[in-house]
Write an enzyme that holds these catalytic residues in place. Structure first.
Site, PDB file in Angstrom:
ATOM      1  N   CYS A 166       0.794  -1.382  -0.502  1.00  0.00           N
ATOM      2  CA  CYS A 166       0.572   0.239   0.301  1.00  0.00           C
ATOM      3  C   CYS A 166       0.778   1.805   0.040  1.00  0.00           C
ATOM      4  O   CYS A 166       0.287   2.114  -0.558  1.00  0.00           O
ATOM      5  CB  CYS A 166      -0.932  -0.544   1.076  1.00  0.00           C
ATOM      6  N   PHE A 402       1.690  -3.388   3.730  1.00  0.00           N
ATOM      7  CA  PHE A 402       2.122  -4.702   4.516  1.00  0.00           C
ATOM      8  C   PHE A 402       3.900  -5.143   4.225  1.00  0.00           C
ATOM      9  O   PHE A 402       4.307  -4.674   3.390  1.00  0.00           O
ATOM     10  CB  PHE A 402       0.953  -6.311   3.497  1.00  0.00           C
TER      11      PHE A 402
END
Length: 416
Positions: A166, A402
């Site tokens: 992300c 992540f």
């Protein structure tokens, strides 16, 4: 920035669930529009989550010929559309600049998920590799959006993709700025794109228990910092920004929208999916961005938060902001535009950077919609439900991925 070379923004382009152009995107944010609704791409009857923030009404033929569309995954189509908008917005005539010094850094967190899905079905349904398309690999790989953009415009400068979940397009924009700072490019088209609302994408995130399951009320499911948040809402789309050296922009008479004055890149080195306790990695990234821009915490007016609407992220990001900004944290405007767009994964950083730049240009902070129930662990001013008009001279856009990847971009009003 610390090198002394100024990096400015001269063009913007987006494809989002709440607007297919920059003007539509801004108008929808000011209206507090939710992009969430029932998934239309596939049958969700067996899925725990049956909704997402799909891009509606997108016509790739506005930007590409039919053959090109057939040979591009949806994520690459989003990138091409956003790039076309950004190039037009910048007013650049590529015949009049040195294309050897124009780069493209455009990332994707996952890449051609739809292509992988369909070609895997071809392989197993027809029981043979002969049914796998010869375009499978070049359609799927995450660098192909950057490649296609450079081919379309004949841009021969540095060209590659970033992939950091992300934080992908936050890293892309920071990398693009570094290329300009060190003199490897005069201009870079940069950002990210994602199209992972597919059976494997939703199934995978459902298995992780990461997605909201508020199936009876999708438009209120993405509720960052709200006490009743239960997971993120998947989004998709793309965002492209034209970065230039100040000297190059002035020389060609470009309109300058804002300045990228600093950034901070760190790692949590802690856990595959959970942020480090207290948002420690985010703390360091924001502090580095301030140092890079030679600004103090009290100089920041607005933060476009990562704000995913997940229990861990929102609590830790709020704590990180309090740690970095101290008493000033409660004077800041902090909002999560994911409340409207959903989480666009690798595209989030670039789309939210565009939102941050627009906030500076319009002196208005977009809202965090669906904010109803305060969480004692999240006690900042999240611009609940309606935009707030206030002078915004400096703003930070946060993206955390992540794997513990953190990228914070610091934008300021452009001043001669």
């Amino acid at each position: 920035m610390r090198s002394g070379k100024r990096v400015v923004i001269t063009g913007l382009g987006v494809v989002t669930p709440i607007g297919l152009t920059v003007s539509e995107f801004w108008r929808s944010m000011m209206e507090g529009k939710s992009g969430a609704g029932a998934i239309t791409y596939f049958d969700t009857s067996k899925y725990d989550t049956k909704f997402a923030c799909e891009v509606k009404g997108f016509d790739p033929l506005k930007y590409l010929d039919r053959k090109s569309v057939q040979r591009m995954d949806l994520f690459a189509q989003f990138a091409m559309a956003a790039a076309a908008q950004a190039v037009e917005d910048s007013g650049v005539d590529f015949e009049k600049v040195d294309r050897d010094r124009v780069g493209v850094v455009v990332g994707s967190g996952i890449g051609g998920m739809w292509t992988y899905q369909r070609q895997q079905e071809n392989l197993f349904k027809d029981a043979g590799p002969d049914h796998v398309s010869p375009f499978f690999i070049p359609m799927m790989i995450s660098d192909i959006a950057a490649g296609n953009i450079s081919i379309r415009y004949g841009l021969r400068g540095p060209n590659y993709a970033t992939t950091s979940a992300c934080a992908t397009s936050g890293h892309a924009i920071a990398d693009a700025a570094m290329l300009i700072e060190r003199g490897d490019a005069d201009m870079v088209l940069t950002g990210g794109s994602e199209a992972a609302i597919c059976p494997m994408g939703i199934g995978g995130f459902n298995s992780m228990k990461a997605l909201s399951t508020r199936n009876d009320d999708p438009s209120h499911a993405s509720r960052p910092f709200d006490a009743k948040r239960d997971g993120f809402v998947m989004g998709e789309g793309g965002g492209i920004i034209v970065l230039e050296s100040y000297e190059h922009a002035v020389k060609r008479g470009a309109k300058i929208m804002a300045e990228l004055s600093g950034f901070g890149l760190t790692a949590d080195a802690y856990h595959l999916t959970q942020p480090a306790p207290g948002g420690e990695g985010a703390v360091r990234a924001m502090k580095i961005s301030l140092s890079d821009a030679e600004l103090k915490p009290e100089d920041i007016d607005y933060i476009n938060a990562h704000g995913t609407s997940t229990p861990f992220n929102d609590k830790n990001e709020s704590e990180a902001i309090r740690t970095v900004f101290g008493d000033h944290a409660h004077k800041l405007l902090v909002s999560s535009t994911k409340s409207m767009t959903g989480h666009q994964l690798g595209a989030a950083g670039s789309v939210e950077a565009v939102a941050t730049i627009l906030a500076i240009m319009n002196d208005t902070a977009p809202p965090t919609i669906n904010y109803e129930f305060p969480d004692p662990d999240c006690d900042l001013n999240y611009v609940p439900n309606k935009p707030v008009k206030r002078t915004i001279d400096a703003a930070i856009s946060n993206t955390f991925g992540f794997g513990g990847h953190n990228a914070c971009l610091l934008f300021t009003k452009f001043r001669e």
